[in-house]
Design a protein around this motif. Structure first.
Motif, PDB file in Angstrom:
ATOM      1  N   UNK A   1      -6.672   1.337   1.781  1.00 45.10           N
ATOM      2  CA  UNK A   1      -6.476   2.754   2.113  1.00 45.10           C
ATOM      3  C   UNK A   1      -7.038   3.655   1.016  1.00 45.10           C
ATOM      4  N   UNK A   2      -6.794   3.294  -0.233  1.00 45.31           N
ATOM      5  CA  UNK A   2      -7.296   4.093  -1.356  1.00 45.31           C
ATOM      6  C   UNK A   2      -8.815   3.964  -1.467  1.00 45.31           C
ATOM      7  N   UNK A   3      -9.352   2.794  -1.165  1.00 43.00           N
ATOM      8  CA  UNK A   3     -10.809   2.628  -1.186  1.00 43.00           C
ATOM      9  C   UNK A   3     -11.450   3.539  -0.131  1.00 43.00           C
TER      10      UNK A   3
ATOM     11  N   UNK B   1       3.040   4.610   6.962  1.00 44.55           N
ATOM     12  CA  UNK B   1       1.888   4.911   7.815  1.00 44.55           C
ATOM     13  C   UNK B   1       1.272   6.257   7.436  1.00 44.55           C
ATOM     14  N   UNK B   2       2.113   7.247   7.199  1.00 39.92           N
ATOM     15  CA  UNK B   2       1.613   8.583   6.843  1.00 39.92           C
ATOM     16  C   UNK B   2       0.861   8.544   5.510  1.00 39.92           C
ATOM     17  N   UNK B   3       1.439   7.899   4.514  1.00 46.97           N
ATOM     18  CA  UNK B   3       0.843   7.894   3.176  1.00 46.97           C
ATOM     19  C   UNK B   3      -0.448   7.093   3.122  1.00 46.97           C
ATOM     20  N   UNK B   4      -0.568   6.069   3.948  1.00 49.24           N
ATOM     21  CA  UNK B   4      -1.775   5.256   3.922  1.00 49.24           C
ATOM     22  C   UNK B   4      -2.846   5.787   4.863  1.00 49.24           C
TER      23      UNK B   4
ATOM     24  N   UNK C   1      -8.337   9.988  -2.452  1.00 52.67           N
ATOM     25  CA  UNK C   1      -7.317  11.041  -2.571  1.00 52.67           C
ATOM     26  C   UNK C   1      -5.969  10.590  -2.031  1.00 52.67           C
ATOM     27  N   UNK C   2      -5.952   9.476  -1.299  1.00 50.62           N
ATOM     28  CA  UNK C   2      -4.685   8.931  -0.788  1.00 50.62           C
ATOM     29  C   UNK C   2      -3.775   8.445  -1.916  1.00 50.62           C
ATOM     30  N   UNK C   3      -4.334   8.168  -3.079  1.00 51.81           N
ATOM     31  CA  UNK C   3      -3.535   7.626  -4.186  1.00 51.81           C
ATOM     32  C   UNK C   3      -2.357   8.537  -4.518  1.00 51.81           C
TER      33      UNK C   3
END
Length: 145
Positions: free
Chosen positions: A86-88, A35-38, A92-94
């Motif tokens: 999430x990355x779309x 959840x945090x990373x996404x 920067x989430x990548x």
């Protein structure tokens, strides 16, 4: 934003690692890390995602053995798509997702070293490249000549 083969491969790896973590001790930690990373920061959204992950975990735990491989693939694909979205939303989430993958592989892959090798292939366009990380290989190539 176009989804690069690298982002696709990362998402597939995270989806597979997440399914592996569903069968490992420390599942609560894995959910929180995911959840945090996404980028799920709202507590209500975190709870919703956590509930969905737990529902998938329960489905896998109660699946008949003959259906388990295809169900694992389905669940991994579903969460892989969530990672791509999430990355779309935030490219920067990548980096955070790469860190998540590294943590998950260290934490959870050692508990389940008997996992089969997973190969995912997608053919489109005219180029051909192979991205292999660890024991997973992702082929992005062409079916056209």
């Amino acid at each position: 934003m176009d989804v690069t083969p690298e982002v696709s491969a990362l998402a597939v790896q995270v989806g597979g690692a997440l399914v592996t973590a569903m069968f490992a001790s420390g599942w609560g930690k894995a959910k929180a890390m995911f959840a945090r990373a996404t980028g799920v920061e709202n507590v209500n959204d975190q709870n919703r995602i956590s509930d969905r992950l737990d529902q998938d975990r329960q489905r896998l735990a109660s699946a008949e053995a003959v259906n388990l491989p295809s169900l694992k693939t389905f669940v991994a694909d579903k969460w892989s798509e969530f990672v791509v979205e999430s990355v779309i939303r935030n490219p920067e989430r990548a980096d955070e997702i790469r860190d998540l993958l590294s943590e998950m592989l260290q934490e959870f892959q050692t508990e389940s070293s008997s996992e089969p090798v997973v190969q995912v292939a997608r053919a489109d366009g005219f180029g051909n490249s192979i991205n292999q990380v660890g024991k997973n290989q992702y082929n992005f190539g062409s079916g056209r000549g």
